[in-house]
Enzyme design. Sequence first.
Site, PDB file in Angstrom:
ATOM      1  N   ASP A  27     -15.562   0.734  -2.274  1.00  0.00           N
ATOM      2  CA  ASP A  27     -14.117   0.829  -2.205  1.00  0.00           C
ATOM      3  C   ASP A  27     -13.631  -0.609  -2.003  1.00  0.00           C
ATOM      4  O   ASP A  27     -14.397  -1.455  -1.540  1.00  0.00           O
ATOM      5  CB  ASP A  27     -13.736   1.725  -1.015  1.00  0.00           C
ATOM      6  N   ASP A  29      -9.865  -2.142  -1.049  1.00  0.00           N
ATOM      7  CA  ASP A  29      -8.987  -2.506   0.063  1.00  0.00           C
ATOM      8  C   ASP A  29      -9.512  -1.888   1.358  1.00  0.00           C
ATOM      9  O   ASP A  29      -9.804  -0.700   1.407  1.00  0.00           O
ATOM     10  CB  ASP A  29      -7.552  -2.035  -0.226  1.00  0.00           C
ATOM     11  N   ASP A 249     -13.748   2.779   3.581  1.00  0.00           N
ATOM     12  CA  ASP A 249     -13.083   2.713   4.886  1.00  0.00           C
ATOM     13  C   ASP A 249     -12.277   3.975   5.168  1.00  0.00           C
ATOM     14  O   ASP A 249     -11.662   4.083   6.225  1.00  0.00           O
ATOM     15  CB  ASP A 249     -12.154   1.492   4.977  1.00  0.00           C
TER      16      ASP A 249
HETATM   17  N1  PLP Z   1      -3.012   2.697  -4.137  1.00  0.00           N
HETATM   18  C1  PLP Z   1      -2.322   1.549  -4.072  1.00  0.00           C
HETATM   19  C2  PLP Z   1      -1.040   1.414  -4.847  1.00  0.00           C
HETATM   20  C3  PLP Z   1      -2.785   0.488  -3.273  1.00  0.00           C
HETATM   21  O1  PLP Z   1      -2.093  -0.668  -3.218  1.00  0.00           O
HETATM   22  C4  PLP Z   1      -4.004   0.664  -2.556  1.00  0.00           C
HETATM   23  C5  PLP Z   1      -4.520  -0.411  -1.716  1.00  0.00           C
HETATM   24  O2  PLP Z   1      -4.067  -1.551  -1.742  1.00  0.00           O
HETATM   25  C6  PLP Z   1      -4.692   1.881  -2.664  1.00  0.00           C
HETATM   26  C7  PLP Z   1      -4.164   2.865  -3.463  1.00  0.00           C
HETATM   27  C8  PLP Z   1      -5.996   2.142  -1.965  1.00  0.00           C
HETATM   28  O3  PLP Z   1      -6.993   1.410  -2.645  1.00  0.00           O
HETATM   29  P1  PLP Z   1      -8.550   1.558  -2.269  1.00  0.00           P
HETATM   30  O4  PLP Z   1      -9.039   2.847  -2.874  1.00  0.00           O
HETATM   31  O5  PLP Z   1      -9.180   0.323  -2.899  1.00  0.00           O
HETATM   32  O6  PLP Z   1      -8.620   1.506  -0.789  1.00  0.00           O
HETATM   33 CA    CA Z   2      -9.843   1.582   1.033  1.00  0.00          CA
END
Ligand code: PLP
Ligand code: CA
Length: 310
Positions: A27, A29, A249
């Site tokens: 993953d 973020d 996370d």
């Molecule tokens: N959707 C959007 C628009 C986001 O900006 C983010 C994180 O910045 C996410 C979903 C979640 O992303 P991830 O699956 O990488 O945690």
């Molecule tokens: Ca994440």
Amino acid sequence: GGPRRCRRLEAEAARAVLGAADTLLFDCDGVLWRGEAAVGGAAAALGRLAAAGKRLCYVTNNSSRTRAAYTEKLRRLGFPPAEPRHVFGSAYCAARYLRQALPLGAAAYVLGSPALAAELEAVGVPHLGPGPAALPGPAPADWAQAPLDPAVRAVLVGFDEHFSYAKLCQALRYLLRGGPDCLLVGTNRDHRLPLEGGTAIPGTGCLVKAVETAAQREAFIVGKPNRYMFDCVASEFDIDPARTIMVGDRLDTDILMGNSCGLTTLLTLTGVTTLDEVKGHQESDCPARQSLVPDYYVDSIADLLPALGD
Ligand code: PLP
Ligand code: CA
């Protein structure tokens, strides 16, 4: 079977678990970075995993960036070089889903970002939007007179910072016109995007729910925890779930998808989840809550560095 243990992954156990894996799905973020700042030591840890010959793939629910933009962000933040084919964002996976689910030449009406449009174009799915919906009159009731494109056979909902009532009207009208022959697809259901300082902004799940409420039907969701995202990875690479680790996370997306696809799951505490939440699920005997418990956790993926030392 049985309750999941969720042990801290360190020392010998870390060496054994990483040694038994040939693929890691990350993953983004909350695991690799927070916003524009890399998690300290994360780039070094991935560098060592790549040097050890592991296949690294990236699975993100964020539909507001293309695969190419992710490879560029990884490069900018010092992560080992990745190719676009290693990146499985919900924009790319949605485009891939529509390419196989839509009849040839059929188009999608899109509530989303320019990145979502770019991924649709890259796989050859015609689309209308994103961009403002045409407003043929001043009152919402006039909007029901806006022209509909005869080629549209799907409504796709992603992260759309210009989401509007007018777009919601158009989406509903396509779904009413097509009935069950018009697909309803959402990139993901994340309800909030947490920001630094304990605040948050509404996530794509809010927009998907708005369209579902209007249409009174359920969207097909491409992103985590749906296994479609894992199936995309598995159809493009030779993946053995027993030799694959999902690192995330978030319990209700990353860990749930990993557990339901038979992967080893590793939670990192650099993002949205605390260990107390895990303990709450662990102590419950509800099977749905047990499936949110990861096999292992680390404070940060930088904690894997000692196990990856030479
Ligand atoms: N959707 C959007 C628009 C986001 O900006 C983010 C994180 O910045 C996410 C979903 C979640 O992303 P991830 O699956 O990488 O945690
Ligand atoms: Ca994440």
